[in-house]
Design a protein around this motif. Structure first.
Motif, short mmCIF file in Angstrom:
data_model
loop_
_atom_site.label_atom_id
_atom_site.label_comp_id
_atom_site.label_asym_id
_atom_site.label_seq_id
_atom_site.Cartn_x
_atom_site.Cartn_y
_atom_site.Cartn_z
N GLU A 13 6.23 6.36 25.63
CA GLU A 13 6.49 5.41 26.72
C GLU A 13 7.68 4.53 26.35
O GLU A 13 7.84 4.14 25.20
CB GLU A 13 5.25 4.54 26.97
CG GLU A 13 5.44 3.52 28.08
CD GLU A 13 4.30 2.52 28.17
OE1 GLU A 13 4.12 1.90 29.23
OE2 GLU A 13 3.58 2.35 27.14
N LYS A 73 15.27 9.40 34.20
CA LYS A 73 13.81 9.27 34.20
C LYS A 73 13.13 10.59 34.57
O LYS A 73 12.07 10.93 34.03
CB LYS A 73 13.39 8.17 35.17
CG LYS A 73 13.77 6.77 34.71
CD LYS A 73 13.41 5.73 35.75
CE LYS A 73 13.89 4.36 35.36
NZ LYS A 73 13.57 3.35 36.38
N VAL A 85 10.38 12.46 32.21
CA VAL A 85 9.05 12.86 32.67
C VAL A 85 8.79 14.32 32.33
O VAL A 85 7.68 14.69 31.89
CB VAL A 85 8.90 12.62 34.18
CG1 VAL A 85 7.63 13.28 34.72
CG2 VAL A 85 8.87 11.13 34.48
N CYS A 129 7.63 11.82 28.56
CA CYS A 129 7.84 10.40 28.28
C CYS A 129 7.72 9.60 29.58
O CYS A 129 8.31 9.96 30.59
CB CYS A 129 9.22 10.18 27.65
SG CYS A 129 9.64 8.44 27.37
N THR A 130 6.98 8.50 29.54
CA THR A 130 6.78 7.63 30.71
C THR A 130 7.71 6.42 30.62
O THR A 130 7.82 5.79 29.56
CB THR A 130 5.33 7.14 30.78
OG1 THR A 130 4.46 8.27 30.87
CG2 THR A 130 5.11 6.24 31.99
N TRP A 131 8.36 6.10 31.74
CA TRP A 131 9.23 4.91 31.80
C TRP A 131 8.48 3.84 32.60
O TRP A 131 8.17 4.03 33.77
CB TRP A 131 10.55 5.25 32.48
CG TRP A 131 11.53 4.12 32.49
CD1 TRP A 131 11.50 3.00 33.27
CD2 TRP A 131 12.71 3.99 31.69
NE1 TRP A 131 12.56 2.17 33.01
CE2 TRP A 131 13.32 2.76 32.04
CE3 TRP A 131 13.30 4.79 30.72
CZ2 TRP A 131 14.50 2.33 31.44
CZ3 TRP A 131 14.48 4.35 30.12
CH2 TRP A 131 15.07 3.13 30.48
N THR A 132 8.18 2.71 31.97
CA THR A 132 7.44 1.63 32.61
C THR A 132 8.36 0.44 32.85
O THR A 132 9.00 -0.05 31.91
CB THR A 132 6.26 1.18 31.73
OG1 THR A 132 5.39 2.30 31.51
CG2 THR A 132 5.48 0.07 32.41
#
Length: 467
Positions: free
Chosen positions: A138, A156, A160, A164-167
């Motif tokens: 993340e 992004k 994904v 991998c997560t983008w917060t």
């Protein structure tokens, strides 16, 4: 309460005067200033959102959840930009964009530039991936304008796909590790450096601002720092920060980072190129790709195998430098291999070296390889057709064989008459040497059929004698 809820933040004295005027107008007894002050402090919690803003209420008044650090390196990265407290001429400053591992507090990647823009963010994250060989599970960022750009959208999407997560968060506590670390970074490591001007007027830290007399010395003629000098200071401060025990922790960020296995996502060179190198679309012509930059044309010649698959097609191209380009599928972004820059050889024999001869020989070999690859591809297609229907596979031959109009004319009286009218006697005209015009290669072409009884000689073999 109405007066206190104004964003102008009216104090007890103004509110007392206003209430007193209203009471006199309506015939009420006017309150004392102490009565107003007593109620003023009682009501402050009720008007914080209107008086100071929602953020002030959310972050400084309301209770917050306790948040534990990531359990291992690579679990989470927190990213943010911070103004380096040093002046260049004209009171200009540089920004440090840092990528921090949330488990260890280690700065795993960074970049220094004039502003925290899209290029700075991508280069900082790329540096982190290069240093660690990993992507985190993340990435946590604030609501930066970068998040509204097309580059961010594409980046992004690629993240994904790799897991991998983008917060994006508006709560500073969500990325409190990197937020708090900047204060320590400035106070402990930047402050001893020449030119330190303090952490800004918004800092709540005691002793966070340098005296004006000292700032004046730093900003007089000959006292300014250069851009390169500030970048070197940043390099040293980052190194010291990562290798020093900070606060209550008994080990440095470097030591904590190495202590636990990394749970991030491994990233190889091709994936790193895909993530961080912007792509352009180019059409393969004559077996090569030409890229023009600043009036210079850079040529890249495909291999025989690549030629057979890609010649005449549009591909996505990425490159780190001019010596090598990397090809990707235009739609799926699948890697299609790499192509080195085309090498030139001297044409005049007097100028040729052994290297030139090798280049020419390799080019000749490439041409032969292209032709061989084309024939192999034709063989594959023909074999697939034969496997489906041997007759249908060769049905195109008669269709592409011109008709012998001489024989058909001899069978038509009307055509004979027309021919004689033009002075032609069809009976004395020889037949046309028609043949199939199918030009593709067949697996049987060039192969000699052998007699089952003789494994050494072809079926139609004849012994010739020479005198």
């Amino acid at each position: 309460m109405d007066a206190m809820s104004s964003g102008k933040k009216y104090g007890p004295t103004f509110i007392h005067r206003t209430i007193s005027e209203l009471c006199e107008q309506r015939g009420y007894k006017t309150p004392s200033l102490s009565w107003v002050k007593t109620n003023y402090y009682k009501m402050l919690p009720l008007v914080t959102a209107n008086r100071c803003g929602n953020d002030e209420q959310t972050y400084n008044e309301l209770p917050y959840a306790g948040i534990l650090r990531a359990s291992a390196p690579g679990g989470q990265w927190q990213i943010d930009g911070w103004r380096l407290p040093f002046y260049m001429e004209g009171f200009r400053t540089l920004t440090l964009f840092a990528v921090m591992d949330a488990h260890s507090g280690r700065i795993v990647g960074y970049y220094v530039d004039h502003t925290e823009n899209t290029e700075t963010i991508l280069k900082g994250i790329e540096n982190a991936v290069h240093n660690t060989g990993m992507l985190p599970r993340e990435i946590v960022s604030d609501n930066h304008s970068f998040n509204q750009t097309k580059e961010a959208e594409n980046f992004k999407e690629a993240l994904v796909k790799m897991g991998c997560t983008w917060t994006v968060t508006q709560n500073p506590r969500h990325k409190g590790i990197v937020e708090r670390s900047f204060g320590t970074f400035g106070e402990t490591f930047c402050k001893p450096m020449y030119g330190y001007i303090g952490q800004g007027i918004r800092s709540r830290r005691a002793n966070s601002r340098t005296s004006q007399d000292l700032v004046t010395k730093y900003t007089r003629s000959g006292g300014w720092l250069t851009e390169d000098q500030i970048k070197l200071i940043a390099v040293q401060c980052v190194e010291q920060y990562n290798s020093t025990c900070i606060g209550k922790r008994t080990e440095s960020p470097d030591a904590i980072y190495r202590k636990t296995d990394n749970i991030g996502i491994p990233v190889d060179f091709i994936h790193r190129i895909t993530l961080f190198t912007r792509k352009g679309l180019y059409k393969v012509k004559k077996g090569q790709i030409n890229i023009e930059r600043s009036g210079t044309v850079y040529e890249y010649q495909l291999s025989a195998e690549q030629f057979a698959k890609l010649n005449g097609k549009t591909v996505a191209v990425r490159y780190v430098d001019r010596d090598m380009i990397y090809l990707f599928d235009e739609k799926t972004d699948e890697s299609l291999g790499s192509v080195p820059r085309k090498r030139y050889a001297h044409g005049a024999i007097c100028d040729q070296t052994q290297e030139d001869i090798e280049i020419l020989n390799k080019h000749k070999g490439r041409l032969n390889g292209i032709k061989a690859a084309i024939k192999r591809r034709q063989d594959e297609i023909t074999e697939r057709a034969v496997a489906i229907d041997p007759e249908a596979a060769y049905a195109m031959n008669p269709k592409l064989t011109p008709k012998n109009i001489i024989e058909s004319m001899k069978a038509s009286g009307r055509r004979i008459s027309e021919a004689r009218r033009l002075g032609v006697n069809p009976e004395y005209v020889t037949n046309m040497p028609v043949f199939s015009e199918v030009a593709t290669h067949s697996p049987e072409d060039g192969k000699t059929k052998r007699d089952k009884g003789s494994p050494f000689a072809p079926h139609d073999h004849k012994i010739k004698t020479y005198k």
